[in-house]
Design a protein around this motif. Structure first.
Motif, PDB file in Angstrom:
ATOM      1  N   ARG A  93      -9.369  13.313 -21.652  1.00 27.63           N
ATOM      2  CA  ARG A  93      -8.439  12.564 -20.813  1.00 27.63           C
ATOM      3  C   ARG A  93      -7.284  12.054 -21.672  1.00 27.63           C
ATOM      4  O   ARG A  93      -7.502  11.558 -22.782  1.00 27.63           O
ATOM      5  N   PHE A  94      -6.083  12.163 -21.116  1.00 26.81           N
ATOM      6  CA  PHE A  94      -4.877  11.701 -21.788  1.00 26.81           C
ATOM      7  C   PHE A  94      -4.103  10.811 -20.829  1.00 26.81           C
ATOM      8  O   PHE A  94      -4.068  11.056 -19.628  1.00 26.81           O
ATOM      9  N   ALA A  95      -3.455   9.789 -21.383  1.00 25.05           N
ATOM     10  CA  ALA A  95      -2.657   8.877 -20.573  1.00 25.05           C
ATOM     11  C   ALA A  95      -1.519   9.638 -19.910  1.00 25.05           C
ATOM     12  O   ALA A  95      -0.995  10.610 -20.458  1.00 25.05           O
TER      13      ALA A  95
ATOM     14  N   ASN B 182      -7.214  19.968 -31.460  1.00 25.89           N
ATOM     15  CA  ASN B 182      -7.472  20.777 -32.657  1.00 25.89           C
ATOM     16  C   ASN B 182      -8.171  19.958 -33.742  1.00 25.89           C
ATOM     17  O   ASN B 182      -9.026  20.476 -34.458  1.00 25.89           O
ATOM     18  N   ARG B 183      -7.826  18.682 -33.856  1.00 21.22           N
ATOM     19  CA  ARG B 183      -8.488  17.822 -34.834  1.00 21.22           C
ATOM     20  C   ARG B 183      -9.977  17.709 -34.508  1.00 21.22           C
ATOM     21  O   ARG B 183     -10.821  17.713 -35.393  1.00 21.22           O
TER      22      ARG B 183
ATOM     23  N   PRO C  84       5.313  22.381 -26.292  1.00 24.92           N
ATOM     24  CA  PRO C  84       4.884  21.215 -27.062  1.00 24.92           C
ATOM     25  C   PRO C  84       5.539  19.900 -26.638  1.00 24.92           C
ATOM     26  O   PRO C  84       4.954  18.840 -26.797  1.00 24.92           O
ATOM     27  N   ASN C  85       6.741  19.958 -26.081  1.00 24.75           N
ATOM     28  CA  ASN C  85       7.429  18.730 -25.657  1.00 24.75           C
ATOM     29  C   ASN C  85       7.290  18.456 -24.160  1.00 24.75           C
ATOM     30  O   ASN C  85       7.876  17.499 -23.653  1.00 24.75           O
ATOM     31  N   SER C  86       6.533  19.294 -23.460  1.00 25.20           N
ATOM     32  CA  SER C  86       6.326  19.100 -22.025  1.00 25.20           C
ATOM     33  C   SER C  86       5.376  17.937 -21.782  1.00 25.20           C
ATOM     34  O   SER C  86       4.413  17.740 -22.524  1.00 25.20           O
ATOM     35  N   VAL C  87       5.623  17.193 -20.721  1.00 28.12           N
ATOM     36  CA  VAL C  87       4.727  16.112 -20.331  1.00 28.12           C
ATOM     37  C   VAL C  87       3.601  16.713 -19.495  1.00 28.12           C
ATOM     38  O   VAL C  87       3.847  17.495 -18.572  1.00 28.12           O
TER      39      VAL C  87
ATOM     40  N   GLY D 192       2.136  18.695 -26.908  1.00 25.02           N
ATOM     41  CA  GLY D 192       1.970  18.895 -28.348  1.00 25.02           C
ATOM     42  C   GLY D 192       1.004  17.900 -28.958  1.00 25.02           C
ATOM     43  O   GLY D 192       0.158  18.254 -29.788  1.00 25.02           O
ATOM     44  N   PHE D 193       1.112  16.637 -28.558  1.00 25.30           N
ATOM     45  CA  PHE D 193       0.184  15.613 -29.042  1.00 25.30           C
ATOM     46  C   PHE D 193      -1.241  15.960 -28.619  1.00 25.30           C
ATOM     47  O   PHE D 193      -2.182  15.870 -29.409  1.00 25.30           O
ATOM     48  N   ALA D 194      -1.422  16.352 -27.354  1.00 22.26           N
ATOM     49  CA  ALA D 194      -2.757  16.689 -26.850  1.00 22.26           C
ATOM     50  C   ALA D 194      -3.350  17.858 -27.627  1.00 22.26           C
ATOM     51  O   ALA D 194      -4.525  17.829 -28.003  1.00 22.26           O
TER      52      ALA D 194
END
Length: 110
Positions: A37-39, A52-53, A79-82, A45-47
């Protein structure tokens, strides 16, 4: 003569409003089977970096996230898409870059 009755005004407790949309999006990791789950407002890109981590020990690498629905062409997130949920039947999932990475692993094992 029939007496006219004025309808009573509805109170807030009489109306049923739909639940608010969730303030998060869910992404199914195809490698691990886990759902993350992501806010709301998180960029793809962050997700991908966070997933991957978590997959570091499995040797699988997520290349991007896409929205999928049966009978529809997948929608890829850059990568920059919301990250957003497209609604009924659409699901966000990870895509692994299995081509070059697996070839590299096979080459190292020879």
């Amino acid at each position: 003569m029939a007496e006219e009755v004025e309808p009573s005004p509805l109170t807030q407790s009489d109306t049923i409003s739909p639940p608010p949309p969730p303030s998060y999006v869910e992404v199914k990791c195809t490698s691990s089977g886990n759902t993350r789950r992501f806010a709301a407002g998180t960029d793809a890109g962050f997700a991908v970096r966070l997933i991957n981590r978590k997959l570091k020990k499995t040797m699988m690498v997520v290349s991007h996230i896409e929205a999928v629905k049966d009978g529809e062409e997948p929608i890829a997130f850059g990568p920059n898409s919301v990250l957003i949920n497209f609604g009924n039947g659409w699901m966000l999932q990870t895509v692994t870059d299995s081509g070059k990475f697996n070839f590299l692993i096979l080459s190292l094992n020879l």
